[in-house]
Structures are given as C-alpha cells and as structure tokens.
Design a protein around this motif. Structure first.
Motif, mmCIF file in Angstrom:
data_model
loop_
_atom_site.group_PDB
_atom_site.id
_atom_site.type_symbol
_atom_site.label_atom_id
_atom_site.label_comp_id
_atom_site.label_asym_id
_atom_site.label_seq_id
_atom_site.Cartn_x
_atom_site.Cartn_y
_atom_site.Cartn_z
ATOM 1 N N LEU A 125 0.831 -1.205 0.000
ATOM 2 C CA LEU A 125 0.000 0.000 0.000
ATOM 3 C C LEU A 125 0.863 1.251 0.000
ATOM 4 C CD1 LEU A 125 -2.829 1.308 0.255
ATOM 5 C CD2 LEU A 125 -2.533 1.182 2.751
ATOM 6 N N ASP A 126 1.929 1.230 0.771
ATOM 7 C CA ASP A 126 2.850 2.373 0.831
ATOM 8 C C ASP A 126 3.401 2.679 -0.562
ATOM 9 O OD1 ASP A 126 5.235 3.977 1.146
ATOM 10 O OD2 ASP A 126 5.323 3.371 3.242
ATOM 11 N N VAL A 127 3.832 1.637 -1.289
ATOM 12 C CA VAL A 127 4.429 1.851 -2.608
ATOM 13 C C VAL A 127 3.425 2.469 -3.576
ATOM 14 C CG1 VAL A 127 5.444 0.724 -4.625
ATOM 15 C CG2 VAL A 127 6.138 0.020 -2.334
ATOM 16 N N VAL A 128 2.231 1.876 -3.675
ATOM 17 C CA VAL A 128 1.282 2.295 -4.718
ATOM 18 C C VAL A 128 0.562 3.602 -4.392
ATOM 19 C CG1 VAL A 128 0.940 -0.057 -5.536
ATOM 20 C CG2 VAL A 128 -0.595 0.873 -3.773
ATOM 21 N N THR A 129 0.705 4.097 -3.179
ATOM 22 C CA THR A 129 0.071 5.382 -2.842
ATOM 23 C C THR A 129 1.070 6.531 -2.797
ATOM 24 O OG1 THR A 129 0.226 4.804 -0.471
ATOM 25 C CG2 THR A 129 -1.862 4.357 -1.594
ATOM 26 N N GLN A 130 2.336 6.236 -3.093
ATOM 27 C CA GLN A 130 3.331 7.303 -3.173
ATOM 28 C C GLN A 130 3.217 8.023 -4.527
ATOM 29 O OE1 GLN A 130 5.511 8.333 -0.859
ATOM 30 N NE2 GLN A 130 4.929 6.766 0.638
ATOM 31 N N PRO A 131 3.462 9.329 -4.581
ATOM 32 C CA PRO A 131 3.436 10.039 -5.872
ATOM 33 C C PRO A 131 4.391 9.429 -6.895
ATOM 34 C CG PRO A 131 3.503 11.599 -4.048
ATOM 35 C CD PRO A 131 3.701 10.242 -3.444
ATOM 36 N N ALA A 132 5.483 8.824 -6.406
ATOM 37 C CA ALA A 132 6.475 8.259 -7.318
ATOM 38 C C ALA A 132 5.952 7.021 -8.054
ATOM 39 C CB ALA A 132 7.741 7.891 -6.542
ATOM 40 N N TRP A 133 4.855 6.434 -7.588
ATOM 41 C CA TRP A 133 4.335 5.223 -8.228
ATOM 42 C C TRP A 133 3.914 5.501 -9.670
ATOM 43 C CZ3 TRP A 133 4.309 0.295 -8.707
ATOM 44 C CH2 TRP A 133 3.229 -0.396 -9.269
ATOM 45 N N ARG A 134 3.149 6.556 -9.880
ATOM 46 C CA ARG A 134 2.704 6.886 -11.243
ATOM 47 C C ARG A 134 3.884 7.253 -12.139
ATOM 48 N NH1 ARG A 134 -1.833 4.328 -12.039
ATOM 49 N NH2 ARG A 134 -3.194 4.546 -10.213
ATOM 50 N N THR A 135 4.855 7.930 -11.552
ATOM 51 C CA THR A 135 6.058 8.258 -12.312
ATOM 52 C C THR A 135 6.785 6.987 -12.734
ATOM 53 O OG1 THR A 135 6.293 10.321 -11.064
ATOM 54 C CG2 THR A 135 8.237 9.524 -12.251
ATOM 55 N N HIS A 136 6.851 6.044 -11.813
ATOM 56 C CA HIS A 136 7.496 4.771 -12.116
ATOM 57 C C HIS A 136 6.773 4.055 -13.260
ATOM 58 C CE1 HIS A 136 9.079 0.722 -11.761
ATOM 59 N NE2 HIS A 136 7.848 0.285 -11.595
ATOM 60 N N LEU A 137 5.445 4.018 -13.236
ATOM 61 C CA LEU A 137 4.694 3.321 -14.277
ATOM 62 C C LEU A 137 4.903 3.961 -15.651
ATOM 63 C CD1 LEU A 137 1.286 2.421 -12.560
ATOM 64 C CD2 LEU A 137 3.290 0.964 -12.932
ATOM 65 N N ARG A 138 4.998 5.282 -15.675
ATOM 66 C CA ARG A 138 5.259 5.942 -16.965
ATOM 67 C C ARG A 138 6.639 5.552 -17.494
ATOM 68 N NH1 ARG A 138 2.414 10.202 -14.361
ATOM 69 N NH2 ARG A 138 4.362 11.131 -13.619
ATOM 70 N N GLY A 139 7.621 5.519 -16.618
ATOM 71 C CA GLY A 139 8.954 5.117 -17.048
ATOM 72 C C GLY A 139 9.011 3.653 -17.440
ATOM 73 N N LEU A 140 8.265 2.809 -16.718
ATOM 74 C CA LEU A 140 8.240 1.385 -17.016
ATOM 75 C C LEU A 140 7.691 1.132 -18.418
ATOM 76 C CD1 LEU A 140 8.515 -1.588 -16.141
ATOM 77 C CD2 LEU A 140 6.225 -1.400 -15.126
ATOM 78 N N ARG A 141 6.683 1.884 -18.798
ATOM 79 C CA ARG A 141 6.088 1.713 -20.127
ATOM 80 C C ARG A 141 7.152 1.912 -21.212
ATOM 81 N NH1 ARG A 141 0.376 3.505 -22.520
ATOM 82 N NH2 ARG A 141 -0.265 2.839 -20.453
ATOM 83 N N GLY A 142 7.957 2.944 -21.071
ATOM 84 C CA GLY A 142 9.001 3.200 -22.063
ATOM 85 C C GLY A 142 10.079 2.128 -22.059
ATOM 86 N N GLN A 143 10.452 1.653 -20.870
ATOM 87 C CA GLN A 143 11.486 0.620 -20.799
ATOM 88 C C GLN A 143 11.007 -0.695 -21.398
ATOM 89 O OE1 GLN A 143 13.942 0.572 -17.004
ATOM 90 N NE2 GLN A 143 12.284 1.921 -16.351
ATOM 91 N N LEU A 144 9.750 -1.061 -21.129
ATOM 92 C CA LEU A 144 9.220 -2.291 -21.711
ATOM 93 C C LEU A 144 9.133 -2.175 -23.236
ATOM 94 C CD1 LEU A 144 6.357 -3.246 -19.207
ATOM 95 C CD2 LEU A 144 8.571 -4.370 -19.490
ATOM 96 N N ARG A 145 8.735 -1.006 -23.731
ATOM 97 C CA ARG A 145 8.644 -0.811 -25.182
ATOM 98 C C ARG A 145 10.026 -0.992 -25.828
ATOM 99 N NH1 ARG A 145 6.622 3.830 -25.191
ATOM 100 N NH2 ARG A 145 4.439 3.255 -25.615
ATOM 101 N N SER A 146 11.037 -0.387 -25.215
ATOM 102 C CA SER A 146 12.390 -0.472 -25.759
ATOM 103 C C SER A 146 12.882 -1.920 -25.790
ATOM 104 C CB SER A 146 13.340 0.392 -24.926
ATOM 105 O OG SER A 146 14.668 0.246 -25.349
ATOM 106 N N ARG A 147 12.661 -2.649 -24.710
ATOM 107 C CA ARG A 147 13.112 -4.040 -24.643
ATOM 108 C C ARG A 147 12.329 -4.915 -25.619
ATOM 109 N NH1 ARG A 147 15.356 -5.840 -19.115
ATOM 110 N NH2 ARG A 147 16.158 -3.920 -18.191
ATOM 111 N N ARG A 148 11.021 -4.712 -25.671
ATOM 112 C CA ARG A 148 10.195 -5.496 -26.591
ATOM 113 C C ARG A 148 10.649 -5.314 -28.029
ATOM 114 N NH1 ARG A 148 4.603 -2.903 -27.931
ATOM 115 N NH2 ARG A 148 6.145 -1.596 -29.010
#
Length: 470
Positions: free
Chosen positions: A353-376
């Motif tokens: 709960l702590d992780v997913v309610t931090q403001p950094a969580w949404r930032t992380h998901l946006r960055g993850l999308r780009g990293q997964l796209r690059s690897r794929r």
C-alpha cells in the motif's frame, strides 16, 4: 594441561576408536587419566570433542562406547508410492519458467521482470516503514487491510463508465498472490468435477490451479484479438459450464488484448447465460501501447470475478493481490481463502500500500512503459533479423512476452534443448495449452534479461532453427 595436550589425547583416542569394533566400551576416565598422565579436566574435554563428533556415546551409569555408524545408503522413498496413490492432477512438474539457470545463460524463460524494472528504492523504504508500524506485530483482517481494499476498489472504479455502480472496498478480498486467488475461485465458484471454459493458449498456472481443484478444462481457441464469442457461447452451452476464465488484457503468453467488441459480446453472453467471467488482469500495470480496459469495470451484476496482482509490478517479494467479487460468490471465495491461509501478512500489505500510494508510483509506471517498449522492440528486431523463421504474429501492446510460432513440424522441445546447450534458455509453448498445442511455439520474455544480450539470443535461436531445418 594445555590445548595441545587435549588435541593429542583426542587424536590418540580417535586412532583407538577407528580400530575398535562398534559398541566397544572405552576405558574409564580414571584409566585414561592414568594412561595419558593428564588431568581429569583435559580428558573430559577430549571426550566432549569425541561425543560432539559423533564417534562415541555416553551411557550414564554404564560407560562410554564407540558409536555404531549407520552406513551410507541411497534413500528409499518407494513406500510413498502406495501411500500417495495416483496423482489427481495432470500437471505435476514445475513450469519451465520457474527453473534456475546458470548465471551466464541468456534467460528469456522467466515470468518476472528484472529488478531494474521494479520500484526498488520505494519497495525497500516501504518495507522499513511497515516494519516500524503496528502491521509488523498485529493480525490482519481476514478480508485484508481496509486501506488496501479501498485502493483496489478505487482503481477499478476509475475505469467504470457512467451508469455502472462501481465496486466498494467491501467487495475486495486481499490475497497472497493471484495463484492462491485462482485456486480459491476455482474451488469455490466452479467446483470439483465441474467444467470451466478456458482460452487456449492461456496461463499455465491457471490450468495447474484448475486441475488441482478437480475442475474439468474446456478449451476454446484464442489469438491476439481474443476468442470468438460464438465459440465461447457454444462451449458454455455444450458443457453446461457456468464460468469462463480469461485474460482480456495483455494475455499470457500471446500479449493480446481483446477489442471492445469482443469484450462487450463476452459480457453479454455471460449475463444472458447466468455465468461468471473470471477476469485475470495480471498485466494491468505492464501496458506499453494501449491502456488496460478491465471488463469488471463494466459489470455491476456480479458476473465478473476480477483478479489483479501487484507481484510483477511492485515486487515478487510482496505477494499481494486482490479478488473483487460481489454477492454470494464473494462470500464463497472468502470462506475458501480463510480456510486456506486465514489472512495475508499485514506487513506485506502495508508495504504494498505504501508503494502504490506514493506520488512516485505513477512516475514509475510511466517510465516502465518506455522501458518495456524499448526491450520489446529490441528483442523483436533481433528475432526477426537472426531467426526469421520464428514468426511473431503480433506485437504485444503490453505484458512481458513475445509469442513465436516455429515452422510447422518443428519439435519445440528439441529447439529448447539445443538452445539451452548453447546458453539460451527459452520456454516451449506446449505448457500454455490446456489440450494439444495448435502448433510449435516458444515464449520469449523481454523483461527479465539484459537487453544488450538480445542480439546474441536472436543469433542462437536462428542457428538452432537452421540446424534442425526450421
């Protein structure tokens, strides 16, 4: 006497013991003191060393004896064959995705992302904070931490269109990973001996859970755009099944996402037939080119039982997931989970709960999308360049995997074995089919390995296929 004297006496007694038959009685301590001209304390120390080494045994009031050493022999577990009987489940081995491999191998078989794709700093900080909270020493409610229930409910409600009553926190059951949720749903909602309609191919863990629950699998073909709704309805009608398990969003292994028309048609079918759709939204946080569209957000009549996990997006060490169900189905799943595991660790829930309610969580998901796209894209390009006969029908819009069809007649198991002999670990597609495979496939995970090794992976796969005529 010095430590050297104790060692000298111990060595001498070891020599005596080695020559004596098991069960022989050692001379008394008084005799040993006289023989070695040592103090009683020194002899006692030597005897303690021999006892600790398992060479002698002391029998109070009787004496000290050379221990009989049981000869080494192979363990015989044959008696368990009769005691256990015939296994009830067809699947009895671990998936190839769960294998441990050599550190220098190129691993494209795993079902999890690499640690550098996870919010590592946030997870570590959250665990520390959770350890300092009351969650570390208190019992969690059987339905889960209320705040975490509320978060899962709001996540699904955010996707609900106007006119649909969104789920509430009470509809949410916190579980220890989605695998345990599948087991409970299949036992509580489908039932032993009852049919379950399921996509083919589909997640191997769902098939394992269903078989262990005694559920009969009824496969319907599914591709990058999901199953044919008419096929689903025919399977429900023909078998009398009252449940359909599916992954509408970024399916494992194909990466496919159902179009809106398919989703609407499937929802209409389960409503009309009074059936359940068990929606496994395993890759909700792993979007690349499309956003997740949970079907459960469009249902307020309890036809969709929704499953979402944080294991692959937060941390495999925080096995926290949720089942969202309404009506009596929710009560049945809750009863099964309570009997199975009582409750989920409050410490893990608090950290998640702590992780997913931090403001950094949404930032992380946006960055993850780009990293997964690059690897794929990098792995996709490498396979197409170096192994062109491994045909990838569609570029997945999310998830972690590429699903590659090998040339007709190719032995996928042989390809996997030869690739492994050359340091490339991949997974044969057979285990994702609930019945006979529709063709030779391999699954390639683009999130678990260093992308700098993808070119080598493509070359090895291409050379292996060329070597066996693929």
């Amino acid at each position: 006497m010095s430590q050297d004297s104790t060692a000298r006496i111990t060595t001498a007694l070891r020599t005596w013991i080695a020559a004596a038959p098991p069960g022989s009685q050692l001379p008394s301590n008084r005799a040993l003191v006289a023989e070695y001209e040592a103090s009683p304390v020194t002899v006692q120390k030597a005897m303690r060393r021999l006892i600790e080494a398992g060479l002698v045994e002391s029998r109070p009031g009787v004496g000290t004896f050379v221990r009989a050493i049981r000869p080494a022999r192979p363990a015989d577990y044959g008696w368990q064959t009769a005691a256990l009987g015939t296994p009830q489940a067809r699947v009895s081995m671990l998936s190839s995705t769960q294998r441990s491999v050599a550190p220098d191998a190129i691993g494209l078989h795993s079902g999890y992302p690499a640690s550098d794709l996870l919010p590592e700093r946030a997870v570590r900080a959250a665990i520390v904070r959770a350890a300092r909270s009351s969650a570390a020493i208190t019992r969690s409610p059987v339905t889960g931490m209320p705040e975490l229930q509320d978060w899962f409910a709001h996540e699904l409600a955010a996707a609900a269109p106007a006119g649909i009553t969104p789920p509430t926190a009470r509809d949410v059951l916190i579980i220890s990973g989605s695998q345990s949720g599948l087991s409970s749903i299949f036992r509580a909602v489908v039932g032993t001996g009852r049919p379950l309609v399921i996509e083919s191919p589909t997640y191997w863990g769902a098939m394992l859970a269903a078989e262990q629950a005694g559920v009969t699998l009824v496969p319907v073909p599914s591709g990058p755009h999901g199953p044919d709704p008419d096929e689903v309805e025919r399977a429900l009608e023909r078998t009398g099944a009252r449940a359909f398990y599916a992954q509408p969003t970024f399916a494992n292994p194909t990466g496919g996402q159902w179009p809106s028309a398919t989703s609407d048609a499937i929802l209409e079918i389960v409503r009309r037939r009074g059936a359940f759709l068990i929606e496994d939204d395993w890759a909700h946080d792993l979007a690349i080119d499309a956003d997740p569209r949970p079907l459960a957000a469009h249902d307020d009549d309890g036809h969709v039982i929704y499953l979402r996990s944080l294991t692959k997006s937060v941390s495999p060490a925080l096995r926290v997931a949720a089942v969202i169900a309404r009506g009596p189905a929710r009560e049945r799943v809750l009863t099964d989970r309570a009997a199975e595991s009582m409750y989920v660790s409050g410490l893990l829930q608090a950290a998640a709960l702590d992780v997913v309610t931090q403001p950094a969580w949404r930032t992380h998901l946006r960055g993850l999308r780009g990293q997964l796209r690059s690897r794929r894209d990098l792995l996709l390009d490498s396979v197409r360049e170096h192994a062109p006969t491994a045909h990838i029908d569609t570029t997945p819009a999310g998830g972690l995997n590429l699903w590659a069809r090998l040339p007709d007649g190719t032995d996928a198991g042989l390809v996997v074995r030869r690739a492994e002999s050359r340091g490339l670990i991949i997974a044969a597609g057979d285990e994702w089919f609930p019945a006979e495979p529709s063709g030779p496939f391999v699954r390639l995970n683009y999130s678990s390995e260093d992308p700098r090794r993808f070119a080598d992976a493509g070359r090895v796969l291409g050379e292996v296929l060329a070597g066996i005529g693929g």
